[in-house]
Design a protein around this motif. Structure first.
Motif, PDB file in Angstrom:
ATOM      1  N   ILE A 154       0.885  -1.168   0.000  1.00  0.00           N
ATOM      2  CA  ILE A 154       0.000   0.000   0.000  1.00  0.00           C
ATOM      3  C   ILE A 154       0.922   1.217   0.000  1.00  0.00           C
ATOM      4  CG2 ILE A 154      -1.795   1.256   1.251  1.00  0.00           C
ATOM      5  CD1 ILE A 154      -2.534  -1.366   2.679  1.00  0.00           C
ATOM      6  N   ILE A 155       0.704   2.114  -0.938  1.00  0.00           N
ATOM      7  CA  ILE A 155       1.550   3.312  -1.012  1.00  0.00           C
ATOM      8  C   ILE A 155       0.637   4.539  -1.012  1.00  0.00           C
ATOM      9  CG2 ILE A 155       3.333   4.543  -2.334  1.00  0.00           C
ATOM     10  CD1 ILE A 155       4.062   1.901  -3.686  1.00  0.00           C
ATOM     11  N   THR A 156       0.657   5.272   0.069  1.00  0.00           N
ATOM     12  CA  THR A 156      -0.168   6.478   0.143  1.00  0.00           C
ATOM     13  C   THR A 156       0.325   7.383   1.276  1.00  0.00           C
ATOM     14  OG1 THR A 156      -2.350   7.338   0.788  1.00  0.00           O
ATOM     15  CG2 THR A 156      -1.858   5.103   1.481  1.00  0.00           C
ATOM     16  N   PRO A 157       0.315   8.687   1.048  1.00  0.00           N
ATOM     17  CA  PRO A 157       0.739   9.570   2.148  1.00  0.00           C
ATOM     18  C   PRO A 157      -0.209   9.496   3.348  1.00  0.00           C
ATOM     19  CG  PRO A 157      -0.010  10.841   0.218  1.00  0.00           C
ATOM     20  CD  PRO A 157       0.061   9.410  -0.199  1.00  0.00           C
ATOM     21  N   TYR A 158      -1.421   8.972   3.149  1.00  0.00           N
ATOM     22  CA  TYR A 158      -2.370   8.872   4.266  1.00  0.00           C
ATOM     23  C   TYR A 158      -1.965   7.826   5.303  1.00  0.00           C
ATOM     24  CZ  TYR A 158      -5.595  11.598   1.376  1.00  0.00           C
ATOM     25  OH  TYR A 158      -6.178  12.573   0.631  1.00  0.00           O
ATOM     26  N   ILE A 159      -0.888   7.099   5.013  1.00  0.00           N
ATOM     27  CA  ILE A 159      -0.510   6.000   5.913  1.00  0.00           C
ATOM     28  C   ILE A 159       0.733   6.320   6.764  1.00  0.00           C
ATOM     29  CG2 ILE A 159       1.075   4.591   4.517  1.00  0.00           C
ATOM     30  CD1 ILE A 159      -0.800   2.209   5.067  1.00  0.00           C
ATOM     31  N   TYR A 160       1.312   7.516   6.579  1.00  0.00           N
ATOM     32  CA  TYR A 160       2.458   7.891   7.421  1.00  0.00           C
ATOM     33  C   TYR A 160       2.042   7.864   8.884  1.00  0.00           C
ATOM     34  CZ  TYR A 160       5.705   9.838   3.910  1.00  0.00           C
ATOM     35  OH  TYR A 160       6.600  10.002   2.893  1.00  0.00           O
ATOM     36  N   PRO A 161       2.877   7.284   9.767  1.00  0.00           N
ATOM     37  CA  PRO A 161       2.569   7.399  11.197  1.00  0.00           C
ATOM     38  C   PRO A 161       2.567   8.879  11.620  1.00  0.00           C
ATOM     39  CG  PRO A 161       4.282   5.750  10.822  1.00  0.00           C
ATOM     40  CD  PRO A 161       4.086   6.465   9.521  1.00  0.00           C
ATOM     41  N   ASP A 162       1.722   9.212  12.586  1.00  0.00           N
ATOM     42  CA  ASP A 162       1.733  10.591  13.106  1.00  0.00           C
ATOM     43  C   ASP A 162       2.937  10.792  14.008  1.00  0.00           C
ATOM     44  OD1 ASP A 162      -0.988  11.727  12.239  1.00  0.00           O
ATOM     45  OD2 ASP A 162      -1.423   9.701  12.964  1.00  0.00           O
ATOM     46  N   ILE A 163       3.227   9.754  14.799  1.00  0.00           N
ATOM     47  CA  ILE A 163       4.365   9.845  15.714  1.00  0.00           C
ATOM     48  C   ILE A 163       5.156   8.545  15.651  1.00  0.00           C
ATOM     49  CG2 ILE A 163       5.073   9.995  18.149  1.00  0.00           C
ATOM     50  CD1 ILE A 163       2.482  11.597  18.663  1.00  0.00           C
ATOM     51  N   ALA A 164       6.477   8.667  15.553  1.00  0.00           N
ATOM     52  CA  ALA A 164       7.339   7.491  15.707  1.00  0.00           C
ATOM     53  C   ALA A 164       8.164   7.708  16.961  1.00  0.00           C
ATOM     54  CB  ALA A 164       8.243   7.327  14.492  1.00  0.00           C
ATOM     55  N   LEU A 165       8.013   6.788  17.903  1.00  0.00           N
ATOM     56  CA  LEU A 165       8.741   6.874  19.167  1.00  0.00           C
ATOM     57  C   LEU A 165       9.831   5.813  19.096  1.00  0.00           C
ATOM     58  CD1 LEU A 165       8.501   8.384  21.863  1.00  0.00           C
ATOM     59  CD2 LEU A 165       6.894   6.645  22.614  1.00  0.00           C
ATOM     60  N   VAL A 166      11.088   6.255  18.999  1.00  0.00           N
ATOM     61  CA  VAL A 166      12.173   5.304  18.736  1.00  0.00           C
ATOM     62  C   VAL A 166      13.088   5.206  19.949  1.00  0.00           C
ATOM     63  CG1 VAL A 166      14.038   4.691  17.154  1.00  0.00           C
ATOM     64  CG2 VAL A 166      12.054   5.961  16.294  1.00  0.00           C
ATOM     65  N   ASP A 167      13.073   4.035  20.584  1.00  0.00           N
ATOM     66  CA  ASP A 167      13.823   3.844  21.826  1.00  0.00           C
ATOM     67  C   ASP A 167      14.761   2.651  21.661  1.00  0.00           C
ATOM     68  OD1 ASP A 167      14.689   3.252  24.397  1.00  0.00           O
ATOM     69  OD2 ASP A 167      12.791   3.812  25.329  1.00  0.00           O
ATOM     70  N   PRO A 168      16.094   2.900  21.656  1.00  0.00           N
ATOM     71  CA  PRO A 168      17.020   1.789  21.393  1.00  0.00           C
ATOM     72  C   PRO A 168      16.985   0.700  22.459  1.00  0.00           C
ATOM     73  CG  PRO A 168      18.217   3.732  22.141  1.00  0.00           C
ATOM     74  CD  PRO A 168      16.807   4.161  21.909  1.00  0.00           C
ATOM     75  N   LEU A 169      16.498   1.033  23.666  1.00  0.00           N
ATOM     76  CA  LEU A 169      16.518   0.030  24.736  1.00  0.00           C
ATOM     77  C   LEU A 169      15.664  -1.183  24.387  1.00  0.00           C
ATOM     78  CD1 LEU A 169      16.424   2.144  28.027  1.00  0.00           C
ATOM     79  CD2 LEU A 169      18.364   0.997  26.937  1.00  0.00           C
ATOM     80  N   ILE A 170      14.587  -0.961  23.630  1.00  0.00           N
ATOM     81  CA  ILE A 170      13.705  -2.089  23.290  1.00  0.00           C
ATOM     82  C   ILE A 170      14.316  -2.950  22.173  1.00  0.00           C
ATOM     83  CG2 ILE A 170      12.192  -1.052  21.534  1.00  0.00           C
ATOM     84  CD1 ILE A 170       9.825  -2.281  23.184  1.00  0.00           C
ATOM     85  N   MET A 171      15.445  -2.481  21.629  1.00  0.00           N
ATOM     86  CA  MET A 171      16.085  -3.228  20.539  1.00  0.00           C
ATOM     87  C   MET A 171      17.235  -4.119  21.029  1.00  0.00           C
ATOM     88  SD  MET A 171      16.030  -0.305  17.630  1.00  0.00           S
ATOM     89  CE  MET A 171      14.463   0.452  17.165  1.00  0.00           C
ATOM     90  N   THR A 172      17.564  -4.040  22.319  1.00  0.00           N
ATOM     91  CA  THR A 172      18.726  -4.810  22.795  1.00  0.00           C
ATOM     92  C   THR A 172      18.431  -6.311  22.837  1.00  0.00           C
ATOM     93  OG1 THR A 172      18.037  -4.394  25.055  1.00  0.00           O
ATOM     94  CG2 THR A 172      19.731  -2.937  24.168  1.00  0.00           C
ATOM     95  N   THR A 173      17.153  -6.691  22.698  1.00  0.00           N
ATOM     96  CA  THR A 173      16.822  -8.131  22.753  1.00  0.00           C
ATOM     97  C   THR A 173      16.739  -8.774  21.360  1.00  0.00           C
ATOM     98  OG1 THR A 173      14.485  -7.523  22.749  1.00  0.00           O
ATOM     99  CG2 THR A 173      15.481  -7.951  24.900  1.00  0.00           C
ATOM    100  N   ILE A 174      16.959  -8.002  20.305  1.00  0.00           N
ATOM    101  CA  ILE A 174      16.839  -8.600  18.962  1.00  0.00           C
ATOM    102  C   ILE A 174      17.948  -9.643  18.783  1.00  0.00           C
ATOM    103  CG2 ILE A 174      16.555  -8.116  16.488  1.00  0.00           C
ATOM    104  CD1 ILE A 174      16.416  -5.125  17.169  1.00  0.00           C
TER     105      ILE A 174
END
Ligand SMILES: NC(=O)c1ccc[n+]([C@@H]2O[C@H](COP(=O)([O-])OP(=O)(O)OC[C@H]3O[C@@H](n4cnc5c(N)ncnc54)[C@H](O)[C@@H]3O)[C@@H](O)[C@H]2O)c1
Ligand SMILES: [Fe+2]
Length: 377
Positions: A154-174
């Protein structure tokens, strides 16, 4: 972006609604992290409806079930926490909740009828837990349709997230292999957008910065999973790559990798890693200046006096060495593609991913695609 910012989720959600449709990645099921996230939403006065039927390569039928639940419960904000699969699923939920119908209708399929959304989706807050897709910053949601063995976008500008909250701590378990393959997806976004015929001076800047961060951090993120600085830099590389493809799009590796994912259910980053060196080698003379710059960033020991032709021709070797360091050993054959499916895969590329093929700096024919798939087996 930043360490610990996940704690702001409840307050941010409250500013957008009273009842959240919380789409979360199954890896969070039963975890303390999930408990904290839900408590944080509730403590801020946001009721929570949970949904976690997410598979890697998210299925259209599960996404539609999610939208139905979101509408039935009259949720007024969508919150997604997870990898690209969970976030894309939630992006499609938010869009279809306001536009009606089923998610597959909205996917781009050349030569077929496509429904165009006419309004924005529900307010959408996303928290990426992988550093790969950049979906937190793109106007895309990739949908897998197992019944048709196709994956389309699906490609449309209507689908951009309003907010992206990016926290590296939640990525340490990958886990390290997922870190490597999702990281290579980020690199693919940066490089493909950089060489795309639709690149702009601004997208090129985003792409190059993303490649620099990737070059600095990917080995550390894979081999020292708890290294927060490396996770943070990969998360930024990922978001920048997403923003770059949001403008310039992707090119041939994604056009080949996405349908391979639909046919074999292989992980997205792995499908790209399996065709990258081969496609670069084949593309070389058409993007020498840019590919030589990328080779120099990935391998700073390259002799500066080499010509663009000489430098760029080193890139496939540099990538193969990087794969060794990341313990990535993939091919289309290893992902289960059969010789008898090669023609069908080539056709899928041209239906679902024509826009990416057209953006490639070297013109691409069906015969070229078949030649390249054979090289990637
Ligand atoms: N929308 C876009 O702009 C865009 C761009 C590229 C790719 N995609 C799509 O995104 C999907 C792939 O997303 P992905 O590569 O992020 O993988 P994914 O979301 O499928 O996740 C891969 C695996 O990692 C696990 N996982 C995720 N975060 C984790 C964490 N922090 N700790 C432990 N395990 C974790 C998941 O449970 C899953 O098993 C594909 O469908 C792909 O086509 C979308
Ligand atoms: Fe991707």
């Amino acid at each position: 972006m930043g360490e610990g910012r996940l704690s702001e989720l409840g307050a941010l959600a409250k500013a957008s609604g009273e009842k959240a449709f919380l789409v979360y990645d199954p890896f969070l099921k039963g975890s303390e992290t999930l408990e904290k996230i839900i408590a944080n939403l509730k403590n801020n006065g946001v009721a929570v409806i949970e949904f976690n039927d997410i598979s890697p390569n998210p299925r259209n039928t599960s996404i539609d079930a999610g939208t139905e639940l979101c509408l039935k419960e009259k949720c007024d904000v969508v919150v997604a926490i997870g990898g690209g699969s969970a976030i894309d699923s939630a992006k499609a939920n938010a869009l279809v909740a306001t536009n009606g119908g089923e998610c597959w209708e909205y996917t781009e399929r050349a030569g077929e009828e496509v429904t165009r959304p006419t309004k924005r989706g529900l307010p959408l807050i996303v928290v990426p837990t992988t550093a790969g897709t950049g979906t937190e910053a793109t106007s895309f949601a990739v949908v897998n349709n197992p019944a048709e063995k196709r994956k389309c976008t699906i490609i449309t500008p209507y689908i951009y997230p309003d907010i992206a909250l990016v926290d590296p701590l939640i990525m340490t378990t990958i886990p390290s292999m997922i870190t490597a393959l999702t990281g290579l997806d980020t690199f693919a976004h940066a490089l493909e957008s950089y060489i795309s015929v639709n690149a702009t001076p601004i997208s090129e800047m985003l792409s190059l910065y993303s490649i620099e961060l990737f070059a600095k951090s990917i080995r550390k993120a894979v081999n020292e999973g708890e290294n927060v600085e490396a996770r943070d830099q990969m998360a930024l590389a990922c978001g920048l790559g997403g923003a770059a493809i949001g403008t310039a799009g992707v090119t041939l590796p994604h056009a080949l990798g996405q349908p391979l994912g639909a046919l074999t259910d292989a992980p997205h980053g792995g499908t790209l890693a399996a065709c990258f060196p081969q496609i670069i080698e084949w593309t070389l003379p058409y993007a020498e200046d840019k590919l030589s710059k990328v080779a120099g960033i990935l391998d700073p020991s390259l002799d500066r006096d080499l010509s663009d032709t000489e430098k760029s021709s080193q890139l496939p070797r540099i990538l193969r060495e990087l794969y060794q360091d990341l313990h990535v050993d993939v091919s289309f054959g290893k992902y289960g593609l059969k010789e008898s499916e090669i023609e069908a895969l080539a056709d899928l590329c041209f239906v679902g991913f024509l826009q990416d093929i057209k953006a490639h700096p070297k013109p691409v024919t069906r015969e070229d695609v078949i030649y390249l798939i054979n090289k990637c087996m």
